[in-house]
Scaffold this motif. Structure first.
Motif, PDB file in Angstrom:
ATOM      1  N   VAL A  89      83.297  13.916 -32.378  1.00 21.32           N
ATOM      2  CA  VAL A  89      81.849  12.946 -32.692  1.00 21.32           C
ATOM      3  C   VAL A  89      81.089  14.088 -33.621  1.00 21.32           C
ATOM      4  O   VAL A  89      80.248  14.742 -32.607  1.00 21.32           O
ATOM      5  N   SER A 134      78.222  14.524 -35.903  1.00 21.48           N
ATOM      6  CA  SER A 134      76.800  14.255 -36.953  1.00 21.48           C
ATOM      7  C   SER A 134      76.109  15.554 -37.820  1.00 21.48           C
ATOM      8  O   SER A 134      75.792  15.739 -36.790  1.00 21.48           O
ATOM      9  N   ALA A 138      78.241  11.942 -40.725  1.00 26.17           N
ATOM     10  CA  ALA A 138      79.344  12.141 -40.304  1.00 26.17           C
ATOM     11  C   ALA A 138      80.936  11.569 -39.882  1.00 26.17           C
ATOM     12  O   ALA A 138      81.561  11.120 -40.380  1.00 26.17           O
ATOM     13  N   GLY A 142      84.622  11.690 -37.395  1.00 27.19           N
ATOM     14  CA  GLY A 142      84.928  11.203 -35.709  1.00 27.19           C
ATOM     15  C   GLY A 142      86.294  11.332 -35.707  1.00 27.19           C
ATOM     16  O   GLY A 142      86.825  11.122 -36.255  1.00 27.19           O
ATOM     17  N   LEU A 194      82.048   3.098 -35.413  1.00 23.45           N
ATOM     18  CA  LEU A 194      81.135   3.270 -34.431  1.00 23.45           C
ATOM     19  C   LEU A 194      79.963   3.422 -34.814  1.00 23.45           C
ATOM     20  O   LEU A 194      79.156   3.655 -36.058  1.00 23.45           O
TER      21      LEU A 194
END
Length: 439
Positions: free
Chosen positions: A158, A160, A186, A188, A273
């Protein structure tokens, strides 16, 4: 993956030249927003106003900063996280043990640098504004395709980047309030591959499940400060939950609905998410001319993280990984000592509770309790220019891991490559520097 980028996202990406490879707070949360706070284990942050970085944890603290201030810095992260155990593969019909193999991956999170930039401006006696670039969430693990429990997951990430625009207003001598908007970029991913010993007879490293995606989203934050008297202050802050729809693609025959169907699979889709809401209650106490004490209690709504689910465009949806996390709390206490007119020393200790139970701990995110031990200093080169440095050693508590955990997605993986039983161990070193200038 999306290719269109806005001007703001380009600016953020340019400013944040690298991203964290392992979360050092609970879950995949990053506490490392400044070298100033690092030196006191981030104790009392919502009540501290050292420099322009104060707005990241509490926008109301902008009212305590004079003039126009700029803070820029970076924190170097050196994680040392290991997973070790055994994988036992049994015949799906007879239940007899087919193979028992050692499963070990050492130091599977890479070093990283987390940069940051903050600007504050006192517009008048009551009003202040601020701008910030940093990150609140990030992690990346890569256990390798030769890891013998890779069918439960061998990589996860992840990443960001975040920009804040903040505004604060001083109501009177005792109370200040603040708030801001947050723009988050972001991405992931999650992947699992076939181990060398598997019942399907496929080649080691063959993709079972892999999904990646990216998104942008907006959030908000609010904060307040109560100046009880000239020596004591309390601050409270809250950051909203941010819902991300990571749009990308899924691949790997593990998405096929029939166990043992090893045909190629590829589809576009998305994965939801949540970056959880957080809150902090902090205090600052000037006990003498030289000594100050500061404390924090932090809460993160990790119970919102229940699963990774692939919502596919041309096929039925599929659970990638069950998670079922729980809320976590962080307790910190620190102190600042003014050794000389130009030199201030800091220290702090913190305890960060795990966001998972022993049952729900996974190989790809080996989440566990952490203890922070920190020291730091500020040196005033001139009246307007200061330098900060901080150092932290994080002790990660040894913790067990068992997969399958009883969920259907885990049981499907166990049927392919066997059950893993082991533990995670580790520690993290953090070193930060920061320069601050007041115009």
């Amino acid at each position: 993956m999306k290719t269109n980028k806005t001007l703001l996202s380009t600016a953020v990406a340019f400013s944040l030249l690298s991203s964290a490879n392992l979360a050092n707070a609970a879950g995949f949360q990053l506490a490392e927003y400044s070298a100033t706070g690092l030196g006191r284990a981030y104790a009392g942050e919502a009540a501290m106003a050292d420099n322009a970085s104060a707005q990241w944890r509490n926008p109301a603290m902008l009212t305590y900063l004079e003039g126009t201030q700029v803070s820029v810095g970076a924190i170097y992260v050196n994680p040392n996280i290991d997973v070790k155990g055994t994988t036992t593969l049994k015949h799906p019909l007879t239940g007899q043990t087919v193979a028992v193999t050692d499963s070990e991956s050492d130091d599977f999170a890479h070093d990283a640098i987390i940069p940051n930039l903050y600007i504050s401006h006192r517009y008048n006696d009551q009003l202040a504004i601020g701008f910030a670039l940093g990150t609140n969430y990030g992690m990346e693990t890569d256990l390798g395709k030769d890891f013998t429990a890779s069918h439960f997951g061998n990589e996860a990430s992840v990443i960001s980047k975040e920009a804040n625009l903040n505004l604060a207003y001083q109501l009177n001598k005792q109370f200040s309030i603040g708030g801001g908007v947050r723009y988050i970029i972001a991405e992931g991913s999650f992947g699992a591959t076939a181990p060398k010993k598997n019942i399907l007879g496929v080649q080691q490293g063959t993709t079972l499940k892999y999904m990646e995606g990216d998104d942008t989203a907006w959030g908000w934050q609010i904060g307040s400060a109560w100046q009880i008297n000239e020596n004591h202050r309390v601050g409270f802050t809250y950051k909203s939950e941010v819902e991300l729809k990571l749009e990308g693609h899924a691949e790997g025959f593990g998405f096929n609905k029939i166990l043992g169907d090893t045909r190629d699979f590829y589809d576009t889709g998305s994965m939801t998410l949540s970056l959880p809401a957080t809150a902090e209650l902090a205090s600052f106490h000037q006990l003498s001319e030289q000594l100050a004490l500061h404390t924090s209690i932090n809460w993160t709504d990790w119970s919102s993280f229940k699963e990774l689910y692939a919502d596919l465009d041309n096929n039925p949806g599929s659970t990638v990984k069950e998670e079922h996390w729980k809320d976590n709390y962080r307790f910190a206490v620190g102190a600042t000592y003014q050794l000389q007119p130009k030199l201030a020393l800091r220290t702090g200790i913190a305890y960060d509770t795990s966001a998972v139970s022993d049952k729900n701990r996974t190989i790809t995110i080996p989440e566990t309790d952490r203890t922070w031990l920190s020291i730091g200093a500020t040196y005033d080169w001139t009246q307007d220019f200061t330098l900060d440095a901080g150092f932290t050693y994080i002790i990660a508590k040894d913790a067990p891991i068992k997969e399958s955990r009883g969920y259907s997605s885990d049981e499907a993986a166990q049927a392919v490559g066997g059950q893993f039983v082991g533990e995670t161990t580790g520690n993290v070193w953090l070193i930060g520097v920061q320069a601050n200038y007041r115009f």
